[in-house]
Scaffold this active site. Structure first.
Site, PDB file in Angstrom:
ATOM      1  N   ASN A 167      23.398  -1.371 -88.580  1.00 38.48           N
ATOM      2  CA  ASN A 167      22.992  -2.486 -89.434  1.00 38.48           C
ATOM      3  C   ASN A 167      21.688  -2.066 -90.104  1.00 38.48           C
ATOM      4  O   ASN A 167      20.672  -1.872 -89.429  1.00 38.48           O
ATOM      5  CB  ASN A 167      22.797  -3.754 -88.604  1.00 38.48           C
ATOM      6  CG  ASN A 167      24.117  -4.285 -88.053  1.00 38.48           C
ATOM      7  OD1 ASN A 167      25.123  -4.286 -88.751  1.00 38.48           O
ATOM      8  ND2 ASN A 167      24.117  -4.724 -86.806  1.00 38.48           N
ATOM      9  N   GLY A 171      22.186  -7.964 -90.868  1.00 40.89           N
ATOM     10  CA  GLY A 171      22.189  -8.232 -89.427  1.00 40.89           C
ATOM     11  C   GLY A 171      21.257  -7.385 -88.594  1.00 40.89           C
ATOM     12  O   GLY A 171      21.271  -7.500 -87.368  1.00 40.89           O
ATOM     13  N   GLN A 172      20.445  -6.503 -89.227  1.00 48.28           N
ATOM     14  CA  GLN A 172      19.493  -5.739 -88.402  1.00 48.28           C
ATOM     15  C   GLN A 172      18.426  -6.685 -87.867  1.00 48.28           C
ATOM     16  O   GLN A 172      17.800  -7.436 -88.627  1.00 48.28           O
ATOM     17  CB  GLN A 172      18.833  -4.612 -89.221  1.00 48.28           C
ATOM     18  CG  GLN A 172      17.930  -3.731 -88.359  1.00 48.28           C
ATOM     19  CD  GLN A 172      17.341  -2.528 -89.113  1.00 48.28           C
ATOM     20  OE1 GLN A 172      17.538  -2.382 -90.319  1.00 48.28           O
ATOM     21  NE2 GLN A 172      16.615  -1.691 -88.404  1.00 48.28           N
ATOM     22  N   HIS A 180      19.021   2.334 -85.088  1.00 53.81           N
ATOM     23  CA  HIS A 180      19.886   2.495 -83.919  1.00 53.81           C
ATOM     24  C   HIS A 180      21.340   2.509 -84.340  1.00 53.81           C
ATOM     25  O   HIS A 180      21.735   1.843 -85.285  1.00 53.81           O
ATOM     26  CB  HIS A 180      19.643   1.382 -82.889  1.00 53.81           C
ATOM     27  CG  HIS A 180      19.625   0.001 -83.471  1.00 53.81           C
ATOM     28  ND1 HIS A 180      18.555  -0.511 -84.164  1.00 53.81           N
ATOM     29  CD2 HIS A 180      20.563  -0.978 -83.472  1.00 53.81           C
ATOM     30  CE1 HIS A 180      18.815  -1.753 -84.560  1.00 53.81           C
ATOM     31  NE2 HIS A 180      20.036  -2.053 -84.158  1.00 53.81           N
ATOM     32  N   HIS A 223      24.985   1.591 -83.007  1.00 56.44           N
ATOM     33  CA  HIS A 223      25.773   0.882 -81.986  1.00 56.44           C
ATOM     34  C   HIS A 223      27.027   1.718 -81.710  1.00 56.44           C
ATOM     35  O   HIS A 223      27.750   2.075 -82.650  1.00 56.44           O
ATOM     36  CB  HIS A 223      26.241  -0.485 -82.504  1.00 56.44           C
ATOM     37  CG  HIS A 223      25.157  -1.472 -82.802  1.00 56.44           C
ATOM     38  ND1 HIS A 223      24.863  -2.522 -81.959  1.00 56.44           N
ATOM     39  CD2 HIS A 223      24.318  -1.597 -83.865  1.00 56.44           C
ATOM     40  CE1 HIS A 223      23.886  -3.256 -82.480  1.00 56.44           C
ATOM     41  NE2 HIS A 223      23.540  -2.715 -83.642  1.00 56.44           N
TER      42      HIS A 223
HETATM   43  P1  5GP Z   1      20.825  -5.032 -84.630  1.00 57.87           P
HETATM   44  O1  5GP Z   1      21.160  -6.493 -84.745  1.00 57.87           O
HETATM   45  O2  5GP Z   1      19.383  -4.773 -85.019  1.00 57.87           O
HETATM   46  O3  5GP Z   1      21.791  -4.120 -85.327  1.00 57.87           O
HETATM   47  O4  5GP Z   1      20.980  -4.669 -83.096  1.00 57.87           O
HETATM   48  C1  5GP Z   1      19.989  -4.915 -82.156  1.00 57.87           C
HETATM   49  C2  5GP Z   1      20.671  -4.920 -80.810  1.00 57.87           C
HETATM   50  O5  5GP Z   1      19.676  -4.799 -79.825  1.00 57.87           O
HETATM   51  C3  5GP Z   1      21.452  -6.190 -80.505  1.00 57.87           C
HETATM   52  O6  5GP Z   1      22.812  -5.865 -80.264  1.00 57.87           O
HETATM   53  C4  5GP Z   1      20.753  -6.770 -79.277  1.00 57.87           C
HETATM   54  O7  5GP Z   1      21.649  -7.351 -78.359  1.00 57.87           O
HETATM   55  C5  5GP Z   1      20.052  -5.554 -78.703  1.00 57.87           C
HETATM   56  N1  5GP Z   1      18.825  -5.858 -77.999  1.00 57.87           N
HETATM   57  C6  5GP Z   1      17.815  -6.673 -78.389  1.00 57.87           C
HETATM   58  N2  5GP Z   1      16.822  -6.683 -77.489  1.00 57.87           N
HETATM   59  C7  5GP Z   1      17.209  -5.831 -76.499  1.00 57.87           C
HETATM   60  C8  5GP Z   1      16.599  -5.419 -75.279  1.00 57.87           C
HETATM   61  O8  5GP Z   1      15.487  -5.813 -74.916  1.00 57.87           O
HETATM   62  N3  5GP Z   1      17.297  -4.535 -74.509  1.00 57.87           N
HETATM   63  C9  5GP Z   1      18.530  -4.054 -74.879  1.00 57.87           C
HETATM   64  N4  5GP Z   1      19.126  -3.189 -74.053  1.00 57.87           N
HETATM   65  N5  5GP Z   1      19.141  -4.435 -76.029  1.00 57.87           N
HETATM   66  C10 5GP Z   1      18.491  -5.313 -76.816  1.00 57.87           C
END
Ligand code: 5GP
Length: 117
Positions: free
Chosen positions: A90, A96-97, A103, A105
């Site tokens: 993302n 959705g980031q 990172h 997924h």
């Molecule tokens: P994004 O929405 O930025 O693509 O993904 C961020 C991801 O980080 C989400 O899937 C969320 O569940 C995960 N996430 C957020 N905070 C933490 C955390 O403290 N530990 C872990 N292991 N994952 C996290």
């Protein structure tokens, strides 16, 4: 690149927050997502703070490749060779980031539809 990394992933890299690590080398860390969206949901991150792909430069070419190869290793570790897996980045709040440390997924263990939502 930013010098300070106050994101949750920065805290995980520095060991200030716990995580369930599944892979680590000098440049890359992979750990289970706190809120899994699939039976296998792992986040692969560089230890260097790169906010998103717009923040990456030519100097990050090898590091970005390492993220892909780490994702491959993790997918094999998780037994996803036969059924496959999905990689998602993302890139930007608008799609959705939520954590501003780039990172990948790694998602697997269930069926996925296309196009993604
Ligand atoms: P994004 O929405 O930025 O693509 O993904 C961020 C991801 O980080 C989400 O899937 C969320 O569940 C995960 N996430 C957020 N905070 C933490 C955390 O403290 N530990 C872990 N292991 N994952 C996290």
């Amino acid at each position: 690149m930013s010098d300070t990394n106050d994101t949750v992933f920065g805290k995980i890299i520095r060991g200030e927050l716990p995580s369930e690590k599944v892979y680590e080398d000098d440049d890359v860390l992979a750990f289970r997502d706190l809120h899994p969206a699939a039976p296998t949901h792992i986040l692969v991150i560089p230890k260097k703070h790169i906010v998103d792909l717009f923040d990456a430069g030519e100097e990050d070419e090898a590091l970005l490749g390492k993220l892909m190869l780490a994702a491959r290793k993790v997918a094999i570790q998780e037994g996803l060779e036969e059924d496959g897996f999905r990689l998602v980045i993302n890139n930007g709040a608008g799609v959705g980031q939520t954590v501003f440390h780039i990172h990948v997924h790694v998602l697997g263990g269930r069926s996925f539809s296309w196009p993604p939502g």
